[in-house]
Design a protein around this motif. Structure first.
Motif, PDB file in Angstrom:
ATOM      1  N   ALA A  59      51.608  45.992  49.055  1.00  0.00           N
ATOM      2  CA  ALA A  59      51.628  47.244  48.289  1.00  0.00           C
ATOM      3  C   ALA A  59      52.202  46.943  46.913  1.00  0.00           C
ATOM      4  CB  ALA A  59      52.489  48.283  48.992  1.00  0.00           C
ATOM      5  N   LYS A  60      51.556  47.486  45.901  1.00  0.00           N
ATOM      6  CA  LYS A  60      51.986  47.266  44.521  1.00  0.00           C
ATOM      7  C   LYS A  60      52.445  48.593  43.925  1.00  0.00           C
ATOM      8  CE  LYS A  60      48.539  43.605  44.073  1.00  0.00           C
ATOM      9  NZ  LYS A  60      48.059  43.576  45.445  1.00  0.00           N
ATOM     10  N   ASN A  61      53.366  48.505  42.966  1.00  0.00           N
ATOM     11  CA  ASN A  61      53.777  49.701  42.246  1.00  0.00           C
ATOM     12  C   ASN A  61      53.632  49.450  40.748  1.00  0.00           C
ATOM     13  OD1 ASN A  61      56.040  48.244  41.411  1.00  0.00           O
ATOM     14  ND2 ASN A  61      57.470  49.350  42.709  1.00  0.00           N
ATOM     15  N   VAL A  62      53.997  50.412  39.955  1.00  0.00           N
ATOM     16  CA  VAL A  62      53.807  50.293  38.513  1.00  0.00           C
ATOM     17  C   VAL A  62      54.609  49.120  37.946  1.00  0.00           C
ATOM     18  CG1 VAL A  62      55.602  51.962  37.874  1.00  0.00           C
ATOM     19  CG2 VAL A  62      53.641  51.613  36.367  1.00  0.00           C
ATOM     20  N   VAL A  63      55.759  48.827  38.510  1.00  0.00           N
ATOM     21  CA  VAL A  63      56.576  47.714  38.027  1.00  0.00           C
ATOM     22  C   VAL A  63      55.898  46.378  38.314  1.00  0.00           C
ATOM     23  CG1 VAL A  63      58.837  46.597  38.169  1.00  0.00           C
ATOM     24  CG2 VAL A  63      58.673  49.087  38.284  1.00  0.00           C
ATOM     25  N   SER A  64      55.347  46.213  39.502  1.00  0.00           N
ATOM     26  CA  SER A  64      54.673  44.953  39.830  1.00  0.00           C
ATOM     27  C   SER A  64      53.411  44.773  38.983  1.00  0.00           C
ATOM     28  CB  SER A  64      54.359  44.862  41.318  1.00  0.00           C
ATOM     29  OG  SER A  64      53.597  45.952  41.767  1.00  0.00           O
ATOM     30  N   TRP A  65      52.654  45.859  38.778  1.00  0.00           N
ATOM     31  CA  TRP A  65      51.473  45.777  37.899  1.00  0.00           C
ATOM     32  C   TRP A  65      51.890  45.383  36.483  1.00  0.00           C
ATOM     33  CZ3 TRP A  65      46.490  45.599  39.141  1.00  0.00           C
ATOM     34  CH2 TRP A  65      46.096  46.083  40.382  1.00  0.00           C
ATOM     35  N   ASN A  66      52.938  46.005  35.980  1.00  0.00           N
ATOM     36  CA  ASN A  66      53.401  45.682  34.630  1.00  0.00           C
ATOM     37  C   ASN A  66      53.907  44.247  34.530  1.00  0.00           C
ATOM     38  OD1 ASN A  66      52.748  48.106  33.393  1.00  0.00           O
ATOM     39  ND2 ASN A  66      54.713  49.032  33.906  1.00  0.00           N
ATOM     40  N   ALA A  67      54.553  43.755  35.565  1.00  0.00           N
ATOM     41  CA  ALA A  67      55.027  42.364  35.558  1.00  0.00           C
ATOM     42  C   ALA A  67      53.850  41.402  35.466  1.00  0.00           C
ATOM     43  CB  ALA A  67      55.855  42.078  36.807  1.00  0.00           C
ATOM     44  N   MET A  68      52.788  41.695  36.198  1.00  0.00           N
ATOM     45  CA  MET A  68      51.611  40.823  36.158  1.00  0.00           C
ATOM     46  C   MET A  68      50.929  40.893  34.798  1.00  0.00           C
ATOM     47  SD  MET A  68      50.205  38.652  38.206  1.00  0.00           S
ATOM     48  CE  MET A  68      49.706  37.516  36.925  1.00  0.00           C
ATOM     49  N   SER A 117      51.319  34.645  28.439  1.00  0.00           N
ATOM     50  CA  SER A 117      50.525  33.411  28.512  1.00  0.00           C
ATOM     51  C   SER A 117      49.322  33.460  27.578  1.00  0.00           C
ATOM     52  CB  SER A 117      50.053  33.185  29.954  1.00  0.00           C
ATOM     53  OG  SER A 117      51.146  32.986  30.797  1.00  0.00           O
ATOM     54  N   HIS A 118      49.280  34.495  26.740  1.00  0.00           N
ATOM     55  CA  HIS A 118      48.185  34.673  25.777  1.00  0.00           C
ATOM     56  C   HIS A 118      46.828  34.788  26.465  1.00  0.00           C
ATOM     57  CE1 HIS A 118      51.086  33.958  22.609  1.00  0.00           C
ATOM     58  NE2 HIS A 118      51.496  32.904  23.283  1.00  0.00           N
ATOM     59  N   MET A 119      46.821  35.378  27.639  1.00  0.00           N
ATOM     60  CA  MET A 119      45.592  35.598  28.404  1.00  0.00           C
ATOM     61  C   MET A 119      45.273  37.093  28.340  1.00  0.00           C
ATOM     62  SD  MET A 119      46.523  33.055  31.587  1.00  0.00           S
ATOM     63  CE  MET A 119      44.921  33.071  32.365  1.00  0.00           C
ATOM     64  N   PHE A 120      44.873  37.523  27.171  1.00  0.00           N
ATOM     65  CA  PHE A 120      44.738  38.945  26.891  1.00  0.00           C
ATOM     66  C   PHE A 120      43.600  39.602  27.670  1.00  0.00           C
ATOM     67  CE2 PHE A 120      46.562  36.895  23.065  1.00  0.00           C
ATOM     68  CZ  PHE A 120      47.855  37.371  23.223  1.00  0.00           C
ATOM     69  N   ASP A 121      42.503  38.913  27.858  1.00  0.00           N
ATOM     70  CA  ASP A 121      41.402  39.487  28.635  1.00  0.00           C
ATOM     71  C   ASP A 121      41.836  39.749  30.074  1.00  0.00           C
ATOM     72  OD1 ASP A 121      39.681  39.489  26.458  1.00  0.00           O
ATOM     73  OD2 ASP A 121      38.807  37.539  26.970  1.00  0.00           O
ATOM     74  N   GLU A 122      42.583  38.815  30.656  1.00  0.00           N
ATOM     75  CA  GLU A 122      43.079  38.977  32.018  1.00  0.00           C
ATOM     76  C   GLU A 122      44.080  40.138  32.080  1.00  0.00           C
ATOM     77  OE1 GLU A 122      42.705  36.171  30.450  1.00  0.00           O
ATOM     78  OE2 GLU A 122      41.702  34.745  31.754  1.00  0.00           O
ATOM     79  N   ALA A 123      44.919  40.259  31.051  1.00  0.00           N
ATOM     80  CA  ALA A 123      45.879  41.363  31.011  1.00  0.00           C
ATOM     81  C   ALA A 123      45.148  42.704  31.012  1.00  0.00           C
ATOM     82  CB  ALA A 123      46.776  41.245  29.786  1.00  0.00           C
ATOM     83  N   LEU A 124      44.084  42.789  30.229  1.00  0.00           N
ATOM     84  CA  LEU A 124      43.331  44.039  30.147  1.00  0.00           C
ATOM     85  C   LEU A 124      42.592  44.332  31.437  1.00  0.00           C
ATOM     86  CD1 LEU A 124      41.926  43.788  26.526  1.00  0.00           C
ATOM     87  CD2 LEU A 124      43.644  45.395  27.377  1.00  0.00           C
ATOM     88  N   SER A 125      42.121  43.303  32.112  1.00  0.00           N
ATOM     89  CA  SER A 125      41.327  43.539  33.330  1.00  0.00           C
ATOM     90  C   SER A 125      42.175  43.653  34.587  1.00  0.00           C
ATOM     91  CB  SER A 125      40.290  42.434  33.499  1.00  0.00           C
ATOM     92  OG  SER A 125      40.924  41.191  33.784  1.00  0.00           O
TER      93      SER A 125
END
Length: 103
Positions: free
Chosen positions: A75-84, A91-99
Motif C-alpha cells: 500500500a502506498k500513500n502520498v508520502v511514498s509517492w512523493n519520495a519516489m 536523479s535527473h530522470m524527469f520523464d520517469e518522475a512525471l509518469s
C-alpha cells in the motif's frame, strides 16, 4: 549507532518505531547495506519503513533499488509517492518522475 544497535538487539519486544529508528539511523550514516538488512528482518513492514528505504536509496543515487522497494509496497500513500517522484527528480530522470503518478 553501535550503542543503539546493542540496545535494539537486546530489546525483548520491537515495534515499528524501534525498527524504523534503526533503519533511519543507518540511512543517515549512509550505510544502506545495514539499513536494508534491518528492513529485510522487519516482520510487518509499514509504509514508513518502505518510504525510509526509498528515500535512502534515492539519496545515494540508487534509484533502481528505490523503485524495486516502491514496487514491493503493498500500500502506498502520498508520502511514498512523493519520495519516489523526488528520487527520480534528484536523479535527473524527469520523464520517469512525471509518469510515476500514472503507474
Amino acid at each position: 549507532m553501535v550503542l543503539a544497535n546493542k540496545v535494539f538487539q537486546h530489546m525483548p519486544e520491537r515495534n515499528s518505531v524501534s525498527w524504523n529508528v534503526m533503519i533511519s539511523g543507518y540511512i543517515k550514516l549512509g550505510d544502506l547495506r545495514t539499513a536494508q538488512a534491518i528492513f529485510d528482518e522487519i516482520p510487518d513492514k509499514s509504509v514508513v519503513s518502505y518510504t525510509a528505504m526509498i528515500s535512502g536509496y534515492s539519496t545515494i543515487g540508487g534509484i533502481e533499488s528505490a523503485r524495486m522497494i516502491f514496487d514491493q509496497m503493498p500500500a502506498k500513500n502520498v508520502v511514498s509517492w512523493n519520495a519516489m517522484i523526488a528520487g527520480y527528480v534528484n536523479s535527473h530522470m524527469f520523464d520517469e518522475a512525471l509518469s510515476t503518478g500514472s503507474d
